[in-house]
Design a protein around this motif. Structure first.
Motif, short mmCIF file in Angstrom:
data_model
loop_
_atom_site.label_atom_id
_atom_site.label_comp_id
_atom_site.label_asym_id
_atom_site.label_seq_id
_atom_site.Cartn_x
_atom_site.Cartn_y
_atom_site.Cartn_z
N GLU A 61 0.83 -1.20 0.00
CA GLU A 61 0.00 0.00 0.00
C GLU A 61 0.87 1.26 0.00
O GLU A 61 0.58 2.22 -0.70
CB GLU A 61 -0.93 0.00 1.21
N VAL A 62 1.94 1.23 0.78
CA VAL A 62 2.87 2.37 0.78
C VAL A 62 3.58 2.45 -0.57
O VAL A 62 3.77 3.54 -1.11
CB VAL A 62 3.89 2.24 1.94
N LYS A 63 3.92 1.30 -1.14
CA LYS A 63 4.59 1.27 -2.44
C LYS A 63 3.70 1.88 -3.53
O LYS A 63 4.19 2.56 -4.43
CB LYS A 63 5.00 -0.15 -2.82
N ASP A 64 2.39 1.65 -3.44
CA ASP A 64 1.47 2.27 -4.40
C ASP A 64 1.61 3.78 -4.38
O ASP A 64 1.57 4.43 -5.43
CB ASP A 64 0.03 1.87 -4.11
N CYS A 65 1.80 4.35 -3.21
CA CYS A 65 1.97 5.81 -3.10
C CYS A 65 3.31 6.24 -3.68
O CYS A 65 3.39 7.23 -4.41
CB CYS A 65 1.87 6.25 -1.65
N THR A 66 4.37 5.51 -3.36
CA THR A 66 5.69 5.91 -3.84
C THR A 66 5.83 5.69 -5.34
O THR A 66 6.63 6.37 -5.99
CB THR A 66 6.82 5.17 -3.11
#
Length: 90
Positions: A61-66
């Motif tokens: 989920e954090v990777k989707d943002c980055t």
């Protein structure tokens, strides 16, 4: 994005406080794959460590943002983190 960069810098500071040859290469590999790998490939590489699915999903989920960060900025972040890691070995 500023929060993300701040968190990464704090993590690097904690990992590199008493840096050795074992911690920093793994950190470099994880950080670079986090910034540049495809999400599906990144998920496969995390699964080999037998992590709980909740932890993998949270990281994705954090990777989707980055992944939404402009590629040029991600390269700048990687270069900055590389400069910080050089300090670990000095």
């Amino acid at each position: 994005m500023r929060l993300f960069l701040s968190v990464l810098l704090v993590i690097l500071a904690l990992y590199c406080y008493e840096a050795n040859a074992f911690t920093c290469p793994a950190l470099v590999e994880d950080t670079l794959s986090f910034l540049f790998q495809n999400a599906a490939i990144y998920k496969k590489t995390r699964e080999k460590y037998n992590l709980p699915q909740d932890a993998i999903q949270a990281k994705l989920e954090v990777k989707d943002c980055t992944d939404k960060i402009f590629l040029g900025n991600r390269i700048l972040i990687a270069n900055t983190l590389g400069e910080i890691l050089k300090k670990c070995f000095i």
